[in-house]
Design a protein around this motif. Structure first.
Motif, short mmCIF file in Angstrom:
data_model
loop_
_atom_site.label_atom_id
_atom_site.label_comp_id
_atom_site.label_asym_id
_atom_site.label_seq_id
_atom_site.Cartn_x
_atom_site.Cartn_y
_atom_site.Cartn_z
N UNK A 145 33.84 47.11 66.10
CA UNK A 145 33.68 48.26 66.69
C UNK A 145 34.10 47.69 68.32
N UNK A 146 33.89 46.79 68.73
CA UNK A 146 34.35 46.38 69.78
C UNK A 146 35.76 46.10 70.05
N UNK A 147 36.35 44.96 69.45
CA UNK A 147 37.91 44.78 69.63
C UNK A 147 38.55 45.54 68.98
N UNK A 148 38.47 46.33 67.94
CA UNK A 148 39.35 47.23 67.43
C UNK A 148 40.28 46.62 66.86
N UNK A 149 40.22 45.25 66.33
CA UNK A 149 41.47 44.71 65.72
C UNK A 149 41.09 43.90 64.64
N UNK A 150 41.63 44.19 63.38
CA UNK A 150 41.38 43.76 62.01
C UNK A 150 41.64 42.19 62.06
N UNK A 151 42.76 41.72 62.77
CA UNK A 151 42.91 40.35 62.71
C UNK A 151 41.67 39.50 63.18
N UNK A 152 41.26 40.00 64.44
CA UNK A 152 40.21 39.23 65.10
C UNK A 152 39.03 39.16 64.04
N UNK A 153 38.86 40.17 63.68
CA UNK A 153 37.48 40.44 62.61
C UNK A 153 37.87 39.58 61.35
N UNK A 154 38.80 39.70 60.92
CA UNK A 154 39.27 38.80 59.67
C UNK A 154 39.21 37.20 60.11
N UNK A 155 39.49 36.79 61.27
CA UNK A 155 39.39 35.35 61.67
C UNK A 155 37.58 34.84 61.65
N UNK A 156 37.08 35.97 62.32
CA UNK A 156 35.23 35.87 62.16
C UNK A 156 35.11 35.73 60.85
N UNK A 157 35.44 36.85 59.91
CA UNK A 157 35.11 36.75 58.50
C UNK A 157 35.43 35.50 57.72
N UNK A 158 36.70 34.83 58.16
CA UNK A 158 37.05 33.63 57.27
C UNK A 158 36.32 32.32 57.79
N UNK A 159 35.70 32.43 59.13
CA UNK A 159 34.93 31.45 59.48
C UNK A 159 33.62 31.54 58.89
N UNK A 160 32.96 32.54 58.65
CA UNK A 160 31.57 32.81 57.97
C UNK A 160 31.81 32.46 56.56
N UNK A 161 33.06 32.81 55.79
CA UNK A 161 32.73 32.61 54.45
C UNK A 161 33.47 31.18 53.92
N UNK A 162 34.09 30.53 54.99
CA UNK A 162 34.52 29.28 55.06
C UNK A 162 33.44 28.22 54.98
N UNK A 163 32.64 28.85 55.93
CA UNK A 163 31.39 27.79 56.41
C UNK A 163 30.17 27.82 55.25
N UNK A 164 30.17 29.14 54.57
CA UNK A 164 29.51 29.09 53.35
C UNK A 164 29.90 28.61 52.25
N UNK A 165 31.24 28.58 52.02
CA UNK A 165 31.89 27.71 51.12
C UNK A 165 31.50 26.16 51.45
N UNK A 166 31.95 25.76 52.53
CA UNK A 166 31.77 24.18 52.83
C UNK A 166 30.45 23.76 52.81
#
Length: 139
Positions: free
Chosen positions: A66-87
Motif C-alpha cells: 500500500x505504501x510503496x505501490x511497487x511490486x518489485x520492492x514488495x517482491x524483494x521483501x517477500x523473497x527475504x521472508x521466504x528465503x529466511x523461512x527456507x534457510x
C-alpha cells in the motif's frame, strides 16, 4: 483514471528494494523463531505464535504494498521472508531444527509463500473518484 505507482529514479528504487529485502529477512527470522509457541486452554492447543506470525507477515507485505505501490520492492521483501523461512528450516550442524516436522511447521513452511504470492500478484485497484459517491441532502 487509474492508479499508477509513483515514478522513482533507478537508484531510489534499488535502495528501497535492498531495504525491503533486509526487512523481509528480519521479519522472516523473527517469525520463524516464534511460530511454534502454543498455549493450552481447557485442553485445546492454540498456536498463538503461528497465528501472530501469519498476521505479522501479511500485515508487513500488505502495508508495504500500500505504501510503496511497487511490486518489485514488495517482491524483494517477500523473497527475504521466504528465503529466511527456507534457510532456518534446514537442520543445523548440531542437528537441531527451528521448523519441526509437525502441523505448525508444515503450515509455516507453506503459508508465507502463499501470502507473498497473493500480495505481490494482487492487481492495482482503481483510484476512487471523490465525487463518485452520492449523498442525500435533507431539505
Amino acid at each position: 483514471m487509474s492508479q499508477t505507482p509513483p515514478h522513482r529514479p533507478l537508484g531510489t528504487r534499488l535502495l528501497l528494494s535492498v531495504g525491503a529485502l533486509l526487512m523481509g529477512l528480519l521479519v522472516g527470522s523473527v517469525t520463524t523463531v516464534v511460530h511454534q509457541n502454543v498455549v493450552t486452554i481447557a485442553g485445546a492447543v492454540i498456536p498463538w505464535g503461528l497465528i501472530l506470525c501469519l498476521i505479522a507477515v501479511t500485515g508487513f507485505l500488505i502495508g508495504l504494498r500500500i505504501v510503496v505501490q511497487d511490486r518489485l520492492i514488495v517482491l524483494c521483501a517477500a523473497l527475504g521472508i521466504v528465503g529466511m523461512v527456507f534457510f532456518l528450516s534446514q537442520r543445523s550442524v548440531g542437528g537441531s531444527v527451528l521448523v519441526p516436522n509437525n502441523l505448525w511447521g508444515s503450515i509455516w513452511a507453506i503459508a508465507p509463500t502463499l501470502i507473498a504470492t497473493v500480495v505481490v500478484a494482487w492487481p492495482q485497484l482503481p483510484e476512487r473518484r471523490r465525487g463518485a459517491s452520492t449523498t442525500a441532502v435533507s431539505s
